[in-house]
Design an enzyme around this catalytic site. Structure first.
Site, PDB file in Angstrom:
ATOM      1  N   ALA A 194     -16.634  -0.577  -6.236  1.00 45.71           N
ATOM      2  CA  ALA A 194     -16.951   0.880  -6.251  1.00 45.71           C
ATOM      3  C   ALA A 194     -14.965   0.741  -5.744  1.00 45.71           C
ATOM      4  CB  ALA A 194     -17.879   0.785  -5.126  1.00 45.71           C
ATOM      5  N   HIS A 195     -14.816   1.271  -4.301  1.00 51.07           N
ATOM      6  CA  HIS A 195     -13.343   2.098  -4.294  1.00 51.07           C
ATOM      7  C   HIS A 195     -12.891   0.576  -3.267  1.00 51.07           C
ATOM      8  CE1 HIS A 195     -14.199   4.745  -1.459  1.00 51.07           C
ATOM      9  NE2 HIS A 195     -15.740   3.727  -1.232  1.00 51.07           N
ATOM     10  N   ASN A 196     -12.180  -0.361  -3.279  1.00 51.75           N
ATOM     11  CA  ASN A 196     -11.661  -1.278  -2.721  1.00 51.75           C
ATOM     12  C   ASN A 196     -12.208  -2.405  -2.755  1.00 51.75           C
ATOM     13  OD1 ASN A 196     -10.748   1.052  -1.039  1.00 51.75           O
ATOM     14  ND2 ASN A 196      -9.024   0.294  -0.533  1.00 51.75           N
ATOM     15  N   GLN A 211      -8.545   9.667  -3.078  1.00 52.67           N
ATOM     16  CA  GLN A 211      -8.505   8.513  -3.363  1.00 52.67           C
ATOM     17  C   GLN A 211      -7.695   8.130  -4.271  1.00 52.67           C
ATOM     18  OE1 GLN A 211     -12.237   6.092  -3.016  1.00 52.67           O
ATOM     19  NE2 GLN A 211     -12.120   8.348  -1.444  1.00 52.67           N
TER      20      GLN A 211
END
Length: 349
Positions: free
Chosen positions: A240-242, A199
């Site tokens: 969460a991511h993105n 990540q």
């Protein structure tokens, strides 16, 4: 601080329902049920009408169309809750001020840039290459990662973590225990094992955002997880991511937003909403509490339920479900009548 009712009306841009009592003194603020003589309260929700009618408050802020008779001196305002918040600032104790400077127990890395009047509280760690803008406060036991960028006038409460290379804009408020820039939850199954996917992205938080206690915002797999201007995030929210959260959104406690989902501007996610990944929630959409969203939501729609669908349809379904016991009883009765008729009928010749 002490003001007359008339002075308060002028201060909040309100209109006295009656001039009687306009010279009475107000020295504090309180809720409808707890207020006593010399205090002012507000009426912002219809369910508090009964307590308002028996309140001991000297004055009350009410909506412009308020027509009920109450013992308190009524001041009509466009938004009683907002006007009350304005008064809170007048009557509340002076806010806690943190003196500029770096506490001796803080650990400051190489190449760190601190703007004017920055306050770094006890046991803070600021890693190499980080930059903190003028007038910002980093609360006790906070952690600012390598090459992170913090804007001006920010206030981080105790134990806030901002990971490496993450970017925070100006006037951002972050409450205790929040974590920005933890790894996104990314794994691939290979040969029977979960293999961690690096990540390497960042978290970007724009100006005038507020982030509640123990909220977590994951860094992107690549690129950025982005919280845009003016958004307010409650406690215990997971992003969460993105994920992209648009401008001036509201995310209420225990909401979870899965990876790569995009929220438009002015979106509201009520408490305990769960959203799957890789979908879009349109501008001004509202997701009601405890809903599970599995598909994209068009702008301005209100969705509710699990799985979440448009509110009108959900209400109709709930109404039908509520009528099922009566329908069951009716069917049971019809079956009994049918059985009785069948038994009493003469056999066919």
């Amino acid at each position: 601080m002490e003001l007359t009712v008339q002075e308060i009306a002028v201060l909040v841009g309100g209109q006295l329902v009656s001039e009687s009592g306009s010279d009475q003194k107000i020295h504090g603020v309180a809720s409808v049920s707890e207020a006593v003589a010399g205090e002012i309260t507000f009426f912002g929700n219809a369910k508090y009408l009964a307590p308002l009618k028996v309140t001991k408050a000297t004055a009350a802020l009410v909506p412009v169309d308020f027509a009920e008779k109450i013992s308190a001196v009524a001041i009509r305002v466009a938004n009683p809750s907002l006007a009350f918040a304005q008064l809170l600032q007048k009557f509340a104790p002076a806010s806690i001020q943190f003196l500029p400077g770096v506490h001796p127990t803080a650990v400051i890395g190489r190449g760190v840039v601190l703007g004017e009047n920055v306050s770094v509280q006890p046991f803070v760690v600021i890693e190499d290459g980080a930059c903190i803008g003028a007038g910002s406060v980093i609360g006790a036991h906070g952690y600012i990662g390598h090459e992170a960028r913090i804007g001006q006038g920010c206030h981080f409460a105790a134990r806030v973590t901002v990971g490496a290379r993450c970017q925070v804009g100006n006037r951002v408020i972050i409450h205790s225990g929040a974590v920005l820039g933890s790894d996104g939850f990314g794994f691939e199954l290979a040969e029977g094992k979960h293999v961690k996917i690096a990540q390497i992205g960042i978290v970007q938080v724009d100006d005038d955002v507020e982030i509640g206690a123990n909220t977590t915002i994951d860094r992107a797999r690549f690129g950025r997880t982005w919280i845009q201007e003016g958004t307010k995030i409650d406690n215990l929210v997971q992003i969460a991511h993105n994920v992209v959260v648009g401008k001036h959104c509201i995310l209420v406690s225990q909401t979870g937003v899965s990876g790569s989902t995009k929220l438009g501007n002015y979106v509201t996610l009520a408490g305990q909403v769960g959203i799957v990944g890789h979908i879009e929630i349109g501008d001004h959409a509202i997701i009601a509490a405890k809903s599970g969203v599995s598909k994209s939501v068009p702008p301005k729609e209100i969705h509710f339920g699990y799985p979440a669908t448009e509110m009108g349809g959900q209400k109709e379904q709930l109404a039908c479900i509520a009528r099922l016991p009566k329908l069951y009883a009716r069917v049971k009765k019809l079956e009994q009548v049918s059985d009785s008729q069948r038994k009493s009928s003469p056999p066919a010749s």
